[in-house]
Write an enzyme that holds these catalytic residues in place. Structure first.
Site, PDB file in Angstrom:
ATOM      1  CG  ASP A   1      40.469  32.800  30.976  1.00 44.23           C
ATOM      2  OD1 ASP A   1      41.396  32.038  31.284  1.00 44.23           O
ATOM      3  OD2 ASP A   1      39.816  33.457  31.812  1.00 44.23           O
TER       4      ASP A   1
ATOM      5  CD  GLU B   1      41.588  26.916  36.315  1.00 42.42           C
ATOM      6  OE1 GLU B   1      40.557  27.306  36.872  1.00 42.42           O
ATOM      7  OE2 GLU B   1      42.703  27.451  36.485  1.00 42.42           O
TER       8      GLU B   1
END
Length: 330
Positions: A42, A214
């Site tokens: 991430d 997402e």
């Protein structure tokens, strides 16, 4: 959804404003993955002056291959070749109202301070995922809980059918000084932040683009606004890809532009982060193509990578090929 253009075209960086490019010497993309001694995921870049800071989650290796994340870390570079490890900047336990999970995050600089937004699991008072906000006077921390409570809870977005829709925050400050936050899983939401950076200012709006899964990322290049995200066409894809949409304003309307990348090698998830640094643009993401000791890459053992990013004359982004070593940016 069909991938526009040929992924076999050699990647070249688009020159920015002439003054910027003439002042920036050619730099080569780093060897991928960026971090090799631990599993990271991430990626969220932040450029401050001549330094790029990269905020990541830490996948703590485990045999069952599922996610085990308890802390966030930051690395920095001045040349995209040499990276300094500044260690953990926060642990999920630093948010006293959260019970677990250090999921995707992003930091932003505003009013001389650094604001850090991250997804966590809330305790039983507000069940489900939530968005936390922390603050520091330095990009490398230490960061502390800025609010003492969640910025966003699952109760604030009741449309979703699952408890983890409030994850993966991205923050962006527009030219007028207004800061916006977007987030979500299956549904994508956006809201304006108050100047204090710890409260929502106005309504929460849904802006879900096609196949949104997402990991949204907001940024602006030239006069165009971009919403880049992890996408999943469940009819044809097994793993997440990266897609994007563009708009003439942060308020939309958002026009889908299709795929930017394929899936991350060996990874179900993928997560974009985009920054302009040293006169060039870069796309950060993660895959699972790294072994650390006797642990190979897996769903919960990922590795952050970066690639040059090119903008076409019409404002679209050229599809990015994920090679084992990114080509030099020119």
């Amino acid at each position: 959804m069909r991938l526009a253009g040929s992924l076999g075209v050699a990647m070249m960086m688009l020159a920015g404003p002439a003054a910027t490019v003439s002042a920036a010497p050619e730099i080569a993309a780093p060897r991928n993955p960026i971090v090799r001694d631990k599993f990271t995921a991430d990626p969220a870049p932040l450029v401050v002056g001549d330094t790029l800071y990269l905020y990541v989650g830490h996948d703590e290796a485990q045999r069952d291959e599922m996610f085990n994340m308890r802390e966030w870390m930051v690395y920095s570079t001045k040349d995209m070749q040499h990276w300094t490890d500044h260690g953990p900047i926060m642990n999920v336990a630093d948010f006293k109202w959260a019970k677990k999970d250090a999921w995707a995050s992003q930091a932003i600089r505003k009013n001389g301070r650094y604001w850090f937004y991250a997804a966590v699991e809330h305790d039983a008072t507000h069940p489900g995922k939530a968005i936390a906000v922390a603050v520091s006077d330095r990009p490398t921390g230490p960061f502390v809980d800025a609010k003492g409570a969640a910025l966003i809870t699952n109760e604030m977005t009741p449309k979703g059918t699952h408890s983890w829709e409030d994850i993966d925050p991205t923050v962006f400050t527009d030219d007028d000084g207004t800061t916006w936050i977007a987030w979500g899983n299956r549904q994508c939401y956006i809201a304006r932040l108050k100047p204090n950076m710890i409260e929502i200012d106005g309504p929460i709006t849904e802006i879900t683009p096609p196949f949104f899964e997402e990991g949204p990322w907001l940024h602006k290049h030239g006069k165009t606004y971009y919403l880049t995200y992890a996408s999943l066409d469940r009819r044809t894809q097994r793993d997440e890809h990266i897609s994007y949409a563009t708009a003439p304003s942060i308020r939309g309307p958002w026009t889908p532009r299709g795929l930017l990348t394929g899936s991350g090698k060996y990874s179900f998830t993928i997560h974009p982060g985009i920054a302009e640094f040293r006169g060039r643009s870069w796309l950060f993401l993660h895959n699972a193509d790294l072994a650390v000791g006797d642990q190979s890459g897996a769903i919960g053992r990922r590795a952050v990578t970066v690639y040059p990013l090119h903008y076409n004359a019409d404002g679209t982004m050229r599809p990015v090929v994920q090679d084992s070593a990114a080509a030099p940016a020119r």
